[in-house]
Design an enzyme around this catalytic site. Structure first.
Site: not given
Ligand code: COA
Length: 162
Positions: A18, A42, A91, A130
């Site tokens: 991140h 989660k 990724r 994460s």
């Molecule tokens: N390096 C390392 N890890 C990474 C990464 C990177 N560059 N990019 C993503 N990851 C990992 C994260 O740690 C996370 O790991 P986990 O699943 O073990 O927790 C995983 O990849 C997914 O990350 P991400 O896609 O950012 O999802 P998220 O759950 O952290 O966040 C939100 C997603 C909160 C931004 C999204 O769910 C959201 O917008 N929610 C609001 C509701 C909404 O608007 N919904 C409609 C969406 S169209």
């Protein structure tokens, strides 16, 4: 014209992957807001306030980066604050499938001209998530180099509390 970007995630906790995206986005755009949201699917290790505090600590050296929290639809937050760019990290091809659908859904929900922009994750961080970091740490494995040092100590304290 100032380019305002946003990077969102659940950051439970923020990883080096991140942080790499944050540093690169902060170089490309004039300002970057990193927002922490709750992913209802989660089970979290850190509550929202703790995640915000951790993000502030690890991004403190980047002058054009601010952190915030949001709840509800991310597109509503973006529309209200008027961001030009929504940054996402990619990724793998698995990420791409999900990201494509989210980007297309968000494009319908954005009321302004916000563009979703993807940055490829640095290959040295492409296997990190994460959840994997928390799992390895919970069994006593080394997470050095996967998350910032400050996060290593926060995870260790959290595991001792539990
Ligand atoms: N390096 C390392 N890890 C990474 C990464 C990177 N560059 N990019 C993503 N990851 C990992 C994260 O740690 C996370 O790991 P986990 O699943 O073990 O927790 C995983 O990849 C997914 O990350 P991400 O896609 O950012 O999802 P998220 O759950 O952290 O966040 C939100 C997603 C909160 C931004 C999204 O769910 C959201 O917008 N929610 C609001 C509701 C909404 O608007 N919904 C409609 C969406 S169209």
């Amino acid at each position: 014209m100032e380019r305002k970007a946003l990077y969102a995630g659940s950051f439970d906790p923020v990883t080096c992957g991140h942080l790499n995206i944050i540093e690169r986005a902060a170089r490309i755009f004039d300002s970057l807001t990193v927002v922490v949201g709750v992913n209802a699917g989660k089970k979290a290790m850190f509550d929202l306030e703790e995640r915000l505090e951790i993000l502030k600590e690890v991004t403190g050296y980047l002058p054009n980066v601010t952190v915030d929290t949001f709840s509800g639809l991310l597109a509503d937050y973006i529309n209200e604050k008027g961001f030009d760019v929504y940054v996402r990290g990619l990724r793998s091809t698995n990420d791409f499938e999900n990201e494509l659908h989210m980007a297309q859904m968000n494009a319908r929900l954005f009321t302004g001209d916000t563009e979703t922009v993807f940055l490829m994750t640095d290959p040295k961080y492409s296997f990190i998530s994460s959840s994997l970091v928390k799992e390895v740490a919970s069994f006593g494995g080394s997470i050095d180099g996967l998350v910032p040092e400050y996060v290593v100590s926060r995870i260790r304290s959290k595991l001792q509390e539990e």
